[in-house]
Design a protein around this motif. Structure first.
Motif, PDB file in Angstrom:
ATOM      1  N   VAL A 241       0.859  -1.186   0.000  1.00 32.43           N
ATOM      2  CA  VAL A 241       0.000   0.000   0.000  1.00 32.43           C
ATOM      3  C   VAL A 241       0.891   1.230   0.000  1.00 32.43           C
ATOM      4  N   THR A 242       0.783   2.049  -1.044  1.00 36.56           N
ATOM      5  CA  THR A 242       1.645   3.226  -1.153  1.00 36.56           C
ATOM      6  C   THR A 242       0.836   4.524  -1.204  1.00 36.56           C
ATOM      7  N   VAL A 243      -0.420   4.486  -0.800  1.00 37.88           N
ATOM      8  CA  VAL A 243      -1.215   5.716  -0.806  1.00 37.88           C
ATOM      9  C   VAL A 243      -0.648   6.685   0.235  1.00 37.88           C
ATOM     10  N   PRO A 244      -0.818   8.001   0.041  1.00 37.33           N
ATOM     11  CA  PRO A 244      -0.278   8.971   0.998  1.00 37.33           C
ATOM     12  C   PRO A 244      -0.896   8.824   2.388  1.00 37.33           C
ATOM     13  N   PHE A 371      -6.989  11.920  -3.562  1.00 36.64           N
ATOM     14  CA  PHE A 371      -5.975  10.877  -3.668  1.00 36.64           C
ATOM     15  C   PHE A 371      -4.697  11.207  -2.901  1.00 36.64           C
ATOM     16  N   SER A 372      -4.664  12.339  -2.204  1.00 36.50           N
ATOM     17  CA  SER A 372      -3.509  12.645  -1.360  1.00 36.50           C
ATOM     18  C   SER A 372      -3.928  13.233  -0.013  1.00 36.50           C
ATOM     19  N   VAL A 373      -4.998  14.049  -0.001  1.00 43.91           N
ATOM     20  CA  VAL A 373      -5.517  14.685   1.216  1.00 43.91           C
ATOM     21  C   VAL A 373      -4.378  15.378   1.974  1.00 43.91           C
ATOM     22  N   ALA A 402       4.555   1.544   1.812  1.00 48.12           N
ATOM     23  CA  ALA A 402       5.685   2.319   1.305  1.00 48.12           C
ATOM     24  C   ALA A 402       5.194   3.722   0.982  1.00 48.12           C
ATOM     25  N   GLY A 403       6.139   4.628   0.757  1.00 43.96           N
ATOM     26  CA  GLY A 403       5.814   6.024   0.504  1.00 43.96           C
ATOM     27  C   GLY A 403       6.636   6.916   1.405  1.00 43.96           C
ATOM     28  N   GLU A 404       6.652   8.206   1.098  1.00 46.06           N
ATOM     29  CA  GLU A 404       7.505   9.127   1.855  1.00 46.06           C
ATOM     30  C   GLU A 404       7.243   9.103   3.351  1.00 46.06           C
TER      31      GLU A 404
END
Length: 451
Positions: A241-244, A371-373, A402-404
């Protein structure tokens, strides 16, 4: 039912990196992306005939950076632009004092020295801070110790507030005292004259990316995962899952069973900031040819305070300014023409009638993007750097993140997204991924395809 080895949710930098590395290792992978494009928060608008990076813009520090090495290996052109981390000096900056008057070289040098001394004291205060201390608390203690006169303290106070807004998209009183500990920049910074999203677009070429697939539910069991979109289900041994962070906090993506506290806790504790961009193009340049930045200090820069000269990308006089934190949330609710007029008023307070009417503008609304909020993560009060890494999981060996927001060393950056994507792939494969081979594979596929 669509069955795969791994499902990746999100086609931003971390998602396409994970997917590419897994596919290169022989896995069957599908990437589910809610948007109608790849790149996520890397979004280069090319409708005007040149790229406007509405999302990420900079590589922040190229020395020892694997991200920079990837950019070079792929032959992506860059422009040196070393002020994206809100430095006080180091490059030509036109500073205006609290009354809106241009500061001469002597006054600017004193200003830089004031900030450097205040930052030295700030490092000491952060080191001695206690749990529950905010970044506002430690900056005020440093300013109290500085011995500077009130006007100079006010200018530094404003600078500290804006630095937090630009680096974190947050109010200085909501940031943990250690919220900028990982903010060191090693080497020059660069921007991308062809658009930053060239990077994820080239990484994702040839992958099975399903655009317009909005994931609503992730169900996991001992045998794998079932991922549900509006009208389809996908099964796999595992999911990344790489959503913000903002999407995870909004709760629009359901997990069954619910996430354990080891992951749910960091999601709740970390902050998601808002950082919006306003690009203005002008008929003529009214600022110095060699200036990187226009910066209004103190009262003159209470709201609009820094303008970055990005004219080199389009060849047209262009300034980029930001609305971040609470101010950014307020500005994104206003009509674009009101925002443009407000920015122009602030510039005319500095340059007078030399400021012409803008010929074009671009304004972002990342806090309102479903998609980022928000724009990127930060250490909210009560969170720690460990929360970033804990958020990565895995959960039950089938659910990875994953993701920043999952990379504690340098969150809120494209580098963090890239490195976290690699980490997820390595955990799934059980071995290291060679980054030189990763880059070589991308160029080899492009040559085969006749790029």
């Amino acid at each position: 039912m669509n069955s795969f080895d791994t499902i990746v949710i999100g086609a931003g930098m971390s998602g396409v990196t994970t997917a590419r590395m897994l596919v290169d290792a022989g896995q069957r992978v599908v990437v589910l992306e809610g948007r109608d494009r790849v790149g996520g928060r890397m979004n280069s608008d090319r409708q005007a005939g040149f790229p406007v990076d509405l999302g990420a813009s900079w590589v922040h520090g190229i020395d020892g950076s694997p991200l920079w090495e990837l950019v070079q290996a792929l032959g992506i052109p860059t422009l040196e632009y070393t002020v994206g981390s809100f430095q006080v000096g180091g490059r030509p900056i036109e500073n205006f004092d609290g009354d809106g008057k241009l500061m001469d070289a002597e006054a600017s040098a004193r200003w830089i020295a004031d900030v450097e001394e205040a930052d030295r004291l700030l490092v000491e205060e952060i080191g001695e801070s206690s749990a529950g201390d905010t970044y506002l608390d430690v900056t005020e203690r440093a300013l109290d110790r500085s011995g500077l006169d009130p006007e100079r303290i006010d200018e530094i106070r404003e600078f500290f507030r804006h630095r937090v807004e630009e680096q974190c998209g947050a109010w200085i009183g909501d940031l943990d005292a250690h919220g900028l500990d990982e903010d060191a920049i090693d080497g020059d910074e660069v921007i991308f004259p062809r658009g930053y999203d060239e990077l994820p677009r080239r990484i994702s070429a040839g992958l099975d990316v399903r655009l317009g697939h909005i994931v609503s539910r992730v169900a996991r069991s001992a045998t794998g995962v079932v991922v549900s979109t509006g009208d389809a289900e996908f099964t796999a041994d595992r999911v990344v899952v790489t959503v913000p962070l903002g999407v995870l906090q909004a709760g629009s993506l359901a997990f069954d069973p619910p996430l354990p506290d080891s992951v749910a806790g960091p999601i709740d504790r970390l902050g998601m900031g808002v950082f919006n961009k306003i690009f203005l193009q002008f008929p003529e340049r009214f600022w110095n040819e060699d200036s990187y930045v226009i910066r209004a200090l103190g009262e003159a820069g209470e709201h609009w305070h820094s303008w970055y000269d990005v004219s080199a990308v389009s060849g047209i006089p262009t300034l980029l300014t930001f609305a971040a934190g609470p101010f950014g949330r307020h500005m994104q609710e206003l009509p674009d023409d009101e925002v443009v007029a407000d920015v122009v008023r602030a510039l005319r307070a500095l340059y007078g009638d030399a400021v012409g009417e803008p010929v074009a503008h671009w304004i972002t609304h990342w806090g309102e993007d479903r998609f980022s909020v928000g724009s990127y993560s930060h250490l909210a009060l009560g969170s720690s750097h460990h929360d970033h890494d804990e958020l990565a999981g895995p959960v039950d060996d089938v659910l990875h993140f994953a993701g920043e927001a999952t990379w504690g060393d340098e969150p809120a950056t494209v580098g963090a997204a890239y490195y976290s994507g690699r980490r997820a792939a390595e955990r799934i494969l059980g071995r290291a991924v060679d980054l030189d081979a990763f880059a070589a594979g991308i160029t080899a596929r492009e040559q085969t395809a006749g790029r």
